[in-house]
Design a protein around this motif. Structure first.
Motif, PDB file in Angstrom:
ATOM      1  N   ILE A  49       0.834  -1.200   0.000  1.00  0.00           N
ATOM      2  CA  ILE A  49       0.000   0.000   0.000  1.00  0.00           C
ATOM      3  C   ILE A  49       0.869   1.250   0.000  1.00  0.00           C
ATOM      4  CG2 ILE A  49      -2.061  -1.038   1.007  1.00  0.00           C
ATOM      5  CD1 ILE A  49      -1.220   0.248   3.696  1.00  0.00           C
ATOM      6  N   ASP A  50       2.139   1.077  -0.326  1.00  0.00           N
ATOM      7  CA  ASP A  50       3.032   2.209  -0.557  1.00  0.00           C
ATOM      8  C   ASP A  50       2.578   2.853  -1.866  1.00  0.00           C
ATOM      9  OD1 ASP A  50       5.133   3.814  -1.551  1.00  0.00           O
ATOM     10  OD2 ASP A  50       6.654   2.605  -0.538  1.00  0.00           O
ATOM     11  N   PRO A  51       2.099   4.098  -1.845  1.00  0.00           N
ATOM     12  CA  PRO A  51       1.541   4.686  -3.076  1.00  0.00           C
ATOM     13  C   PRO A  51       2.464   4.609  -4.286  1.00  0.00           C
ATOM     14  CG  PRO A  51       1.008   6.067  -1.211  1.00  0.00           C
ATOM     15  CD  PRO A  51       1.956   5.011  -0.696  1.00  0.00           C
ATOM     16  N   GLN A  52       3.756   4.722  -4.061  1.00  0.00           N
ATOM     17  CA  GLN A  52       4.673   4.690  -5.196  1.00  0.00           C
ATOM     18  C   GLN A  52       5.057   3.265  -5.630  1.00  0.00           C
ATOM     19  OE1 GLN A  52       5.494   7.658  -2.789  1.00  0.00           O
ATOM     20  NE2 GLN A  52       3.848   8.243  -4.203  1.00  0.00           N
ATOM     21  N   ASP A 125      12.130   8.073  -9.586  1.00  0.00           N
ATOM     22  CA  ASP A 125      13.517   7.678  -9.300  1.00  0.00           C
ATOM     23  C   ASP A 125      13.738   6.193  -9.601  1.00  0.00           C
ATOM     24  OD1 ASP A 125      16.036   7.184  -8.282  1.00  0.00           O
ATOM     25  OD2 ASP A 125      15.685   8.230  -6.379  1.00  0.00           O
ATOM     26  N   PRO A 126      14.668   5.833 -10.487  1.00  0.00           N
ATOM     27  CA  PRO A 126      14.927   4.413 -10.760  1.00  0.00           C
ATOM     28  C   PRO A 126      15.263   3.607  -9.514  1.00  0.00           C
ATOM     29  CG  PRO A 126      16.037   5.802 -12.373  1.00  0.00           C
ATOM     30  CD  PRO A 126      15.505   6.721 -11.317  1.00  0.00           C
ATOM     31  N   ALA A 127      15.821   4.254  -8.494  1.00  0.00           N
ATOM     32  CA  ALA A 127      16.178   3.541  -7.261  1.00  0.00           C
ATOM     33  C   ALA A 127      14.949   3.002  -6.541  1.00  0.00           C
ATOM     34  CB  ALA A 127      16.967   4.465  -6.330  1.00  0.00           C
ATOM     35  N   THR A 128      13.791   3.615  -6.760  1.00  0.00           N
ATOM     36  CA  THR A 128      12.559   3.149  -6.126  1.00  0.00           C
ATOM     37  C   THR A 128      12.039   1.896  -6.800  1.00  0.00           C
ATOM     38  OG1 THR A 128      12.006   5.451  -5.584  1.00  0.00           O
ATOM     39  CG2 THR A 128      10.216   3.848  -5.434  1.00  0.00           C
ATOM     40  N   ALA A 129      12.347   1.729  -8.075  1.00  0.00           N
ATOM     41  CA  ALA A 129      11.888   0.575  -8.869  1.00  0.00           C
ATOM     42  C   ALA A 129      10.369   0.491  -8.884  1.00  0.00           C
ATOM     43  CB  ALA A 129      12.502  -0.720  -8.347  1.00  0.00           C
ATOM     44  N   TRP A 134       6.358   4.750 -15.154  1.00  0.00           N
ATOM     45  CA  TRP A 134       5.885   5.195 -16.478  1.00  0.00           C
ATOM     46  C   TRP A 134       4.699   6.152 -16.363  1.00  0.00           C
ATOM     47  CZ3 TRP A 134       0.809   4.224 -17.506  1.00  0.00           C
ATOM     48  CH2 TRP A 134       0.182   3.245 -16.725  1.00  0.00           C
ATOM     49  N   TYR A 135       3.926   6.028 -15.270  1.00  0.00           N
ATOM     50  CA  TYR A 135       2.759   6.889 -15.104  1.00  0.00           C
ATOM     51  C   TYR A 135       3.204   8.350 -14.941  1.00  0.00           C
ATOM     52  CZ  TYR A 135      -1.845   8.447 -13.486  1.00  0.00           C
ATOM     53  OH  TYR A 135      -3.054   9.081 -13.366  1.00  0.00           O
ATOM     54  N   VAL A 136       4.317   8.548 -14.249  1.00  0.00           N
ATOM     55  CA  VAL A 136       4.838   9.905 -14.078  1.00  0.00           C
ATOM     56  C   VAL A 136       5.219  10.476 -15.439  1.00  0.00           C
ATOM     57  CG1 VAL A 136       6.508  11.337 -12.862  1.00  0.00           C
ATOM     58  CG2 VAL A 136       5.691   9.221 -11.800  1.00  0.00           C
TER      59      VAL A 136
END
Length: 539
Positions: A49-52, A125-129, A134-136
């Protein structure tokens, strides 16, 4: 009143009387039930449920209760203020959002524009994976594509906090529906200090800091979760439901039996074929409304895919042989419509193109399917062995069995395999399949929410369909004032290449306890907020 039966792993809870107990609803005048609870069934455990990090609808439904973005939706899907009270743009390219000064995190910290800047940078951020990075990029935020590609730092994203209560967003091109996109969970704020303190455990009960109407208080993976009102929420005085419980039940028949035994208040994904009888037995409880989702089969066109599936003739033959009328009229029977295009027919302002094979009779499609298979060098004398994967569900199983039987005359032998949700996502995401059951639900009500999925840059394009003309059309559509002609061309390419096998356009068929009121029946995105619900006293 429902009997809310917690699973064995749940502890006994002492329920406090709600502020609205035995009072009337402040707007409708209806007498409220003494106990204000809402519970529902989930088909699968949400991975996050982490929004990102959310990538599917189950987690999205929970996020809408626990977090709040700039904007939310009314019952009809129209925009309403969330953390932002005002939003404007003179050119649809630079958007300004004014944030309310009474928005608070559940720990009492103020929600500021910097919380959105942090979250949106984190998503890109690619580090978040993030599976939704792509939505951003799809929002056309300045530098999003370069950040996602690792070419620029996240700090270069086109969003900035002018002050604590003013957020400015800069886009590469005019996008009049950007505010609609801001409703999505990927763009919800997250609390930086909490994430830095707890890492991947920050969403666990006891750690999580959120800004929505509810807070997560308990969870048992693959069993249940619980939410309680967030006293720091700016609209806390208007929240009536005092407890939310979600139960994970994979089997729809078992789930329906438990609903009928008064164990919870709402479930969708009804057992295939059950809708007509339920409608006759409990017309005030069962519902079918348009749902902005399309059910389809993903075809693995990557290097790991079956050689035969690289041939568009084979893909087309498989699609033509699917008897969609049998699936919607005999198996599902709940208002679904056969799909020959990807974009759902109820999508706002979308003009459905005429797809040639949709106007053929099934007999004509079957004949053409056999011709194409023979031309491609396959058929009963040279069969193809494929696997078809699906996430655990009796409905998905029934459809998969039916489709495998429809493909048998073409000389296609299908091995079925079902997996629990997270394993299924991993297998599908890593292209370890030939054909995979899939569904896409609109993240906002505009055709690009479907069509962008099949661009080569989209991480959720699990079949790895690649077509340069298609990519170019979608890039052009993002910056044109009238994208519909381009969307129609894009749909024609999908049909000609048979990038996917569309099967049906959803209806939202579900059962809901009649004492639960204010369900958003007209919201085709199926975005519901428990803070809007209430329970009336049983008659």
């Amino acid at each position: 009143m429902k009997r809310h039966v917690l699973l064995a792993a749940a502890s006994t809870l002492v329920l406090s009387l709600p502020a609205f107990a035995q009072e009337t609803h402040p707007e409708t005048g209806e007498t409220l039930a003494e106990t204000q609870e809402f519970s529902y069934r989930l088909l699968d455990q949400f991975p996050s449920i982490d929004p990102q990090l959310i990538e599917e609808t189950a987690g999205g439904h929970v996020a809408r209760q626990v977090f709040e973005g700039l904007l939310t939706q009314n019952a009809d899907g129209s925009l309403r203020p969330g953390v932002a009270t005002e939003w404007s743009s003179e050119d649809n390219q630079t958007w300004t959002f004014t944030l309310r000064d009474d928005a608070r995190w559940s720990n009492g910290d103020p929600v500021t524009a910097n919380d959105f800047v942090y979250a949106w940078r984190r998503a890109a951020d690619p580090a978040t994976a993030s599976e939704y990075a792509w939505y951003v990029e799809l929002t056309q935020m300045v530098n999003a594509a370069e950040i996602i590609a690792g070419e620029l730092p996240p700090e270069e994203l086109g969003v900035r906090a002018i002050d604590d209560h003013t957020l400015e967003v800069s886009l590469n091109a005019p996008l009049p529906y950007f505010p609609q996109m801001a409703v999505h969970y990927t763009l919800m704020p997250t609390h930086q200090a909490t994430i830095e303190a707890h890492g991947s455990d920050w969403t666990q009960p006891g750690n999580i800091v959120s800004n929505g109407a509810y807070i997560l208080t308990d969870i048992a993976v693959n069993e249940f979760f619980e939410l309680e009102p967030n006293p720091e929420y700016w609209g806390a005085d208007d929240v009536i439901i005092e407890r939310v419980t979600g139960y994970v039940i994979n089997d729809p028949n078992q789930a329906l039996s438990r609903f009928q035994a008064d164990e919870f208040d709402m479930m969708d994904d009804l057992p295939a074929g059950s809708y007509p009888d339920l409608e006759a037995e409990m017309p005030d409880t069962v519902h079918a409304t348009p749902r902005l989702c399309t059910y389809y089969y993903t075809i693995n066109q990557s290097e790991s895919g079956h050689e035969a599936l690289q041939d568009p003739r084979v893909r087309t033959a498989l699609s033509y042989a699917v008897r969609r009328d049998v699936i919607v009229d005999q198996i599902l029977q709940a208002g679904q419509r056969p799909a020959y295009s990807f974009t759902h027919w109820a999508t706002a302002d979308f003009e459905m193109p005429t797809i040639a094979y949709s106007e053929m009779t099934q007999e004509e499609r079957n004949e053409e399917a056999m011709r194409l298979m023979t031309e491609a060098g396959y058929g009963p004398d040279n069969p193809i062995d494929l696997n078809l994967i699906y996430n655990t569900s009796e409905n998905h199983r029934q459809i998969a069995i039916a489709v495998s039987q429809m493909w048998a005359p073409l000389g296609v032998n299908i091995e079925l395999a079902n997996y629990e949700w997270q394993s299924y996502l991993d297998i599908r995401g890593n292209q370890n399949f030939d054909v995979a059951r899939s569904a896409w639900c609109g993240d906002y009500n505009e055709a690009s929410t479907f069509l962008d999925l099949l661009t080569s840059r989209n991480a959720n394009n699990d079949g790895k369909f690649v077509n340069e003309e298609y990519d170019a059309l979608m890039s052009e559509a993002a910056v044109t004032s009238d994208p519909n002609p381009l969307y129609e061309q894009a749909e024609q390419i999908l049909a000609e290449e048979m990038a996917i096998i569309p099967i049906y356009h959803y209806s939202q068929n579900f059962v809901l306890d009649p004492t639960i009121r204010n369900w958003p029946m007209e919201n085709v995105e199926n975005n519901w907020y428990v803070r809007d619900l209430y329970r009336v006293a049983a008659e």
